[in-house]
Motif scaffolding. Structure first.
Motif, PDB file in Angstrom:
ATOM      1  N   TYR B 101       0.849  -1.189   0.000  1.00 23.81           N
ATOM      2  CA  TYR B 101       0.000   0.000   0.000  1.00 23.81           C
ATOM      3  C   TYR B 101       0.888   1.244   0.000  1.00 23.81           C
ATOM      4  O   TYR B 101       1.060   1.885   1.037  1.00 23.81           O
ATOM      5  CB  TYR B 101      -0.903   0.004   1.229  1.00 23.81           C
ATOM      6  N   THR B 102       1.492   1.546  -1.138  1.00 26.68           N
ATOM      7  CA  THR B 102       2.306   2.761  -1.196  1.00 26.68           C
ATOM      8  C   THR B 102       1.380   3.964  -1.004  1.00 26.68           C
ATOM      9  O   THR B 102       0.187   3.899  -1.335  1.00 26.68           O
ATOM     10  CB  THR B 102       3.004   2.888  -2.559  1.00 26.68           C
ATOM     11  N   VAL B 103       1.939   5.047  -0.468  1.00 25.38           N
ATOM     12  CA  VAL B 103       1.141   6.256  -0.252  1.00 25.38           C
ATOM     13  C   VAL B 103       0.484   6.675  -1.564  1.00 25.38           C
ATOM     14  O   VAL B 103      -0.704   7.009  -1.613  1.00 25.38           O
ATOM     15  CB  VAL B 103       2.019   7.397   0.325  1.00 25.38           C
ATOM     16  N   GLU B 104       1.264   6.612  -2.610  1.00 22.04           N
ATOM     17  CA  GLU B 104       0.767   7.004  -3.937  1.00 22.04           C
ATOM     18  C   GLU B 104      -0.509   6.241  -4.339  1.00 22.04           C
ATOM     19  O   GLU B 104      -1.499   6.823  -4.757  1.00 22.04           O
ATOM     20  CB  GLU B 104       1.871   6.693  -4.960  1.00 22.04           C
ATOM     21  N   LYS B 105      -0.447   4.928  -4.158  1.00 22.38           N
ATOM     22  CA  LYS B 105      -1.550   4.079  -4.606  1.00 22.38           C
ATOM     23  C   LYS B 105      -2.740   4.139  -3.651  1.00 22.38           C
ATOM     24  O   LYS B 105      -3.899   4.038  -4.052  1.00 22.38           O
ATOM     25  CB  LYS B 105      -1.049   2.619  -4.688  1.00 22.38           C
ATOM     26  N   ALA B 106      -2.441   4.279  -2.362  1.00 28.50           N
ATOM     27  CA  ALA B 106      -3.463   4.018  -1.347  1.00 28.50           C
ATOM     28  C   ALA B 106      -4.087   5.267  -0.752  1.00 28.50           C
ATOM     29  O   ALA B 106      -5.032   5.173   0.024  1.00 28.50           O
ATOM     30  CB  ALA B 106      -2.855   3.175  -0.224  1.00 28.50           C
ATOM     31  N   LYS B 107      -3.581   6.426  -1.108  1.00 26.64           N
ATOM     32  CA  LYS B 107      -4.053   7.664  -0.458  1.00 26.64           C
ATOM     33  C   LYS B 107      -5.572   7.827  -0.568  1.00 26.64           C
ATOM     34  O   LYS B 107      -6.118   7.946  -1.664  1.00 26.64           O
ATOM     35  CB  LYS B 107      -3.342   8.868  -1.062  1.00 26.64           C
ATOM     36  N   GLY B 108      -6.238   7.853   0.571  1.00 31.02           N
ATOM     37  CA  GLY B 108      -7.683   8.082   0.616  1.00 31.02           C
ATOM     38  C   GLY B 108      -8.506   6.916   0.111  1.00 31.02           C
ATOM     39  O   GLY B 108      -9.722   6.999  -0.004  1.00 31.02           O
ATOM     40  N   ASN B 109      -7.849   5.802  -0.122  1.00 31.55           N
ATOM     41  CA  ASN B 109      -8.506   4.646  -0.718  1.00 31.55           C
ATOM     42  C   ASN B 109      -8.139   3.399   0.076  1.00 31.55           C
ATOM     43  O   ASN B 109      -7.003   2.937   0.029  1.00 31.55           O
ATOM     44  CB  ASN B 109      -8.043   4.535  -2.185  1.00 31.55           C
ATOM     45  N   ALA B 110      -9.100   2.866   0.778  1.00 35.70           N
ATOM     46  CA  ALA B 110      -8.808   1.751   1.673  1.00 35.70           C
ATOM     47  C   ALA B 110      -9.000   0.397   1.002  1.00 35.70           C
ATOM     48  O   ALA B 110      -9.011  -0.634   1.659  1.00 35.70           O
ATOM     49  CB  ALA B 110      -9.684   1.856   2.922  1.00 35.70           C
ATOM     50  N   ARG B 111      -9.179   0.413  -0.304  1.00 35.78           N
ATOM     51  CA  ARG B 111      -9.409  -0.854  -0.999  1.00 35.78           C
ATOM     52  C   ARG B 111      -8.229  -1.807  -0.846  1.00 35.78           C
ATOM     53  O   ARG B 111      -7.079  -1.408  -0.862  1.00 35.78           O
ATOM     54  CB  ARG B 111      -9.679  -0.600  -2.483  1.00 35.78           C
ATOM     55  N   LYS B 112      -8.544  -3.068  -0.699  1.00 39.48           N
ATOM     56  CA  LYS B 112      -7.516  -4.097  -0.552  1.00 39.48           C
ATOM     57  C   LYS B 112      -6.668  -4.190  -1.818  1.00 39.48           C
ATOM     58  O   LYS B 112      -7.201  -4.205  -2.922  1.00 39.48           O
ATOM     59  CB  LYS B 112      -8.192  -5.451  -0.298  1.00 39.48           C
ATOM     60  N   GLN B 113      -5.360  -4.242  -1.663  1.00 40.67           N
ATOM     61  CA  GLN B 113      -4.466  -4.386  -2.813  1.00 40.67           C
ATOM     62  C   GLN B 113      -4.045  -5.839  -2.958  1.00 40.67           C
ATOM     63  O   GLN B 113      -3.807  -6.524  -1.968  1.00 40.67           O
ATOM     64  CB  GLN B 113      -3.197  -3.531  -2.612  1.00 40.67           C
ATOM     65  N   GLU B 114      -3.920  -6.247  -4.207  1.00 41.42           N
ATOM     66  CA  GLU B 114      -3.349  -7.573  -4.469  1.00 41.42           C
ATOM     67  C   GLU B 114      -1.927  -7.623  -3.931  1.00 41.42           C
ATOM     68  O   GLU B 114      -1.210  -6.633  -3.962  1.00 41.42           O
ATOM     69  CB  GLU B 114      -3.312  -7.846  -5.982  1.00 41.42           C
ATOM     70  N   LYS B 115      -1.533  -8.783  -3.473  1.00 46.98           N
ATOM     71  CA  LYS B 115      -0.137  -8.937  -3.033  1.00 46.98           C
ATOM     72  C   LYS B 115       0.797  -8.939  -4.218  1.00 46.98           C
ATOM     73  O   LYS B 115       0.462  -9.467  -5.258  1.00 46.98           O
ATOM     74  CB  LYS B 115       0.021 -10.264  -2.291  1.00 46.98           C
TER      75      LYS B 115
END
Lengths: 115, 115, 115, 115
Positions: B101-115
């Protein structure tokens, strides 16, 4: 690194991602439930799982450790947003447990005692 | 008192009461589930619970703290019987989360990321 | 198809796969915990989720329905291996709830009543 | 009495007590978590619990049945407020499970299959 450092790290992690908006008490309890559910899923069909099963199976151990870590991350975050000192309340609960479950009364018997 | 001392205290508590026989991995996961369930019960019907609700209501706060403590006691015990270093695996998970969950990808978005 | 047919279908499903060995009471409780945990994960970060959020988002709705179904499958299976008549015990509990939570006492107040 | 009658009874029970305000999706998921947690607590320290343990101990059986009923009450209520047809989605999930876990692939092996 001690517990508080870890808690600060988790807080900063949330802050940097603007995730504080999601970290309400209810949402974090749902998140802890979710992670304990995932841990339950890891062991549910394994008969007689114990520490040696985990040692013998690195993939199982990794999955197990990851879920335990996730539970702890959300528990630390929940304590943080609730302004609860996790170590302090746990020590108090252990003191209370010592009075409630005296060795005399509780030896070999895990039945719940009235408060 | 640090985490390990607390873990030793909980281990001794179990040992003195001859409760080690009950503390299998599955039983302790059921116990953590039980306690997170009790915490869920404490908040389930309260709208908009937050840290100020807890501050304003000492009885609620006491019930809340007690359940959080119970979860932590069983989580520490589970880590102990599983030979898991709770701090270590949690730090590792946080490191993994930072990559996933890099800040860039995850900012304001709590969606689960693929590993 | 009624409840009992569904329960028989789930029983046969397990039997055909030789899964009865895994379906102990504790394992099935862990499985229900796992599925309720997955459902918690589906909603945990969604503010103000309600039936219209589910209607508006078919992917969310599908995930939600799937977890609800999984909980029910394991609950039916748990009732089956425990020789519990799910409808009967639920009707009994509702009767008890009617006495414990009279409209007079409970109106607008969700607080737990002593038995 | 069939499932829908029971669901209507639970809905009316909530309506008469003005409890609909508490029955949000998240609160009901917390409530299901709470009840599965209570069921976990009932069995957590009992070694080798099975249907004959329940038969042999009427007090245990009553506690067990009560928690199973509570889970089902909240699950029915959750399905109701979510506009989910519990039987329908469960039948669909069983159909999907049949394809995903073919007898050939799954016999004697409870490992999770990729979708």
């Amino acid at each position: 690194m001690d517990l508080e450092d870890l808690q600060v790290q988790i807080r900063n992690f949330a802050r940097e991602r603007d995730w504080e908006q999601f970290h309400t008490i209810k949402n974090l309890i749902l998140a802890v439930s979710g992670e304990i559910g995932e841990l339950a899923s890891v062991v549910q069909w394994i008969s007689d799982i114990d520490s040696s099963s985990l040692e013998a199976d690195p993939k199982l151990r990794a999955a197990f450790e990851e879920e335990v870590a996730d539970i702890f991350i959300y528990l630390l975050r929940l304590a943080d947003v609730s302004n609860i000192d996790l170590i302090k309340v746990t020590k108090e609960k252990m003191r209370e447990n010592s009075l409630r479950y005296t060795v005399e009364k509780a030896k070999g018997n895990a039945r719940k005692q009235e408060k």
